[in-house]
Design an enzyme around this catalytic site. Structure first.
Site, mmCIF file in Angstrom:
data_model
loop_
_atom_site.group_PDB
_atom_site.id
_atom_site.type_symbol
_atom_site.label_atom_id
_atom_site.label_comp_id
_atom_site.label_asym_id
_atom_site.label_seq_id
_atom_site.Cartn_x
_atom_site.Cartn_y
_atom_site.Cartn_z
ATOM 1 N N GLY A 173 0.822 -1.202 0.000
ATOM 2 C CA GLY A 173 0.000 0.000 0.000
ATOM 3 C C GLY A 173 0.855 1.251 0.000
ATOM 4 O O GLY A 173 2.052 1.222 0.305
ATOM 5 N N CYS A 174 0.241 2.377 -0.334
ATOM 6 C CA CYS A 174 0.987 3.630 -0.484
ATOM 7 C C CYS A 174 1.490 4.160 0.865
ATOM 8 O O CYS A 174 2.676 4.470 1.017
ATOM 9 C CB CYS A 174 0.142 4.664 -1.205
ATOM 10 S SG CYS A 174 -1.511 4.927 -0.514
ATOM 11 N N PHE A 175 0.600 4.264 1.857
ATOM 12 C CA PHE A 175 1.050 4.680 3.181
ATOM 13 C C PHE A 175 2.030 3.657 3.755
ATOM 14 O O PHE A 175 3.031 4.017 4.388
ATOM 15 C CB PHE A 175 -0.137 4.846 4.132
ATOM 16 C CG PHE A 175 -0.628 6.257 4.277
ATOM 17 C CD1 PHE A 175 0.248 7.310 4.548
ATOM 18 C CD2 PHE A 175 -1.981 6.554 4.156
ATOM 19 C CE1 PHE A 175 -0.207 8.616 4.692
ATOM 20 C CE2 PHE A 175 -2.444 7.853 4.294
ATOM 21 C CZ PHE A 175 -1.556 8.882 4.569
#
Length: 370
Positions: A173-175
């Site tokens: 995921g990005c975070f």
């Protein structure tokens, strides 16, 4: 698939018959790719990267709702770059499938479609990121066979050797990517304790479908905390940090240990800025060296002593990290583009590793600095 349908999915991008590899050799043919869910933000970024990738041939881009339309009618910046059309059908003549579907939709797609085992899969959703989901048994087919797809967590700075031999990759995921890259060196050195993290993301992190908090009128001049202490990326963050420091909890447990994360919605389009705080006795000089040594040989993750900011990384596959210290408190700032290093760019980086291509192929991008 009919010949007419196949003709509609052929990319107009030209690739050489021999492709340089990371080992100094060459592949005899370009990697043939298919994209499932090509109409969204992540799919659009993948298309932009892959139609210009020197080692790739785009075989088809799947979108039921846009089948038959030219890709540039949806991703309008691609006008003049490619005449490829969206397909409503699947094509088995590919080496790898990118799944750019909503969370929970990738499992359904694999259950409903008999994807040949020889085809590698890179999933950009969260369906296979956690250890408990990494080995996925597909339904029994009509001939009585039951295939299992085993997914490797696709953070190259953590699992590069495993990714090189992987048949299936779960893209982070990005975070999760941005937070982990800020903390991995500390975990490797066994220095992690309680971590307090805040992070702000652009509106593209919410996906292309409009919601009440993704309209321009709501986002403009506005910031809001959301999913406080419960964000869905916490599980994968803890598992990765536990992989390097087994005293760190493998999952968030609400007792004040591990990573306490407060995400924010920002009033900008793309990018993630994360700040993590942890108590640490080592000097800033020692810590900078620790980080620089850890990321030696990692082409997209860089450590700087200057203040970091989003425009350094937007439109690139980079993550840039800066350390600051006051007394015994260390602050780790990390910035990345949520759609590239946080999604589609990292997926291409993983593809390069899986097929023995140069890790940076197709990813030497210029930041949107001004």
């Amino acid at each position: 698939m009919s010949k007419e349908a196949k003709d509609k999915t052929v990319s107009t991008s030209q690739v050489s018959t021999k492709v340089a590899s990371s080992s100094g050799g060459s592949r005899k043919e370009a990697v043939k790719v298919g994209i499932i869910g090509g109409a969204g933000y992540k799919g659009g970024e993948l298309i932009r990267l892959l139609i210009h990738h020197p080692g790739v041939s785009v075989s088809f881009i799947h979108s039921r709702s846009n089948a038959g339309k030219q890709v540039h009618t949806v991703h309008q910046d691609l006008l003049g770059d490619s005449d490829i059309k969206f397909s409503g059908e699947l094509n088995d003549d590919v080496d790898v499938l990118f799944l750019c579907l909503g969370h929970g939709e990738s499992k359904k797609f694999l259950e409903e479609n008999n994807i040949a085992e020889k085809i590698k899969v890179i999933d950009l959703a969260n369906d296979f990121r956690l250890n408990k989901d990494a080995s996925y048994q597909l339904p029994i087919t009509g001939n009585g066979k039951q295939a299992t797809r085993n997914f490797i967590y696709g953070l190259p700075e953590l699992n590069k050797d495993k990714i090189k031999t992987a048949e299936n990759v779960a893209n982070p995921g990005c975070f999760a990517t941005t937070i982990q890259l800020g903390l991995l060196p500390l975990a490797k050195a066994g220095l992690l304790k309680e971590v307090y993290t805040t992070g702000i993301t652009g509106s593209t992190g919410a996906g292309q479908s409009l919601t009440a908090t993704s309209h321009f009128s709501w986002r403009e001049n506005n910031i809001q905390a959301y999913k406080t202490l419960t964000h869905q990326h916490l599980g994968e963050i803890h598992e990765s940090l536990h992989q390097l420091q087994n005293s760190f909890p493998p999952s968030p447990n609400g007792d004040g240990l591990g990573v306490s994360f407060v995400p924010w919605r920002g009033d900008f389009t793309r990018g993630i800025f994360v700040s993590s705080q942890i108590r640490c006795d080592e000097s800033l000089v020692e810590l900078n060296k620790l980080y620089e040594d850890f990321y030696t040989g990692q082409p997209f993750t860089h450590v700087t002593k200057e203040p970091v900011f989003l425009k350094q990384v937007v439109n690139t596959n980079k993550c840039i990290i800066q350390l600051e210290k006051a007394g015994s408190v260390l602050a780790v700032h990390s910035v990345a583009d949520n759609l590239l290093k946080g999604a589609s760019g990292q997926a291409v980086q993983n593809m390069n590793l899986m097929f023995g291509l140069d890790e940076t192929a197709g990813l030497n991008l210029k930041a949107n600095y001004f």
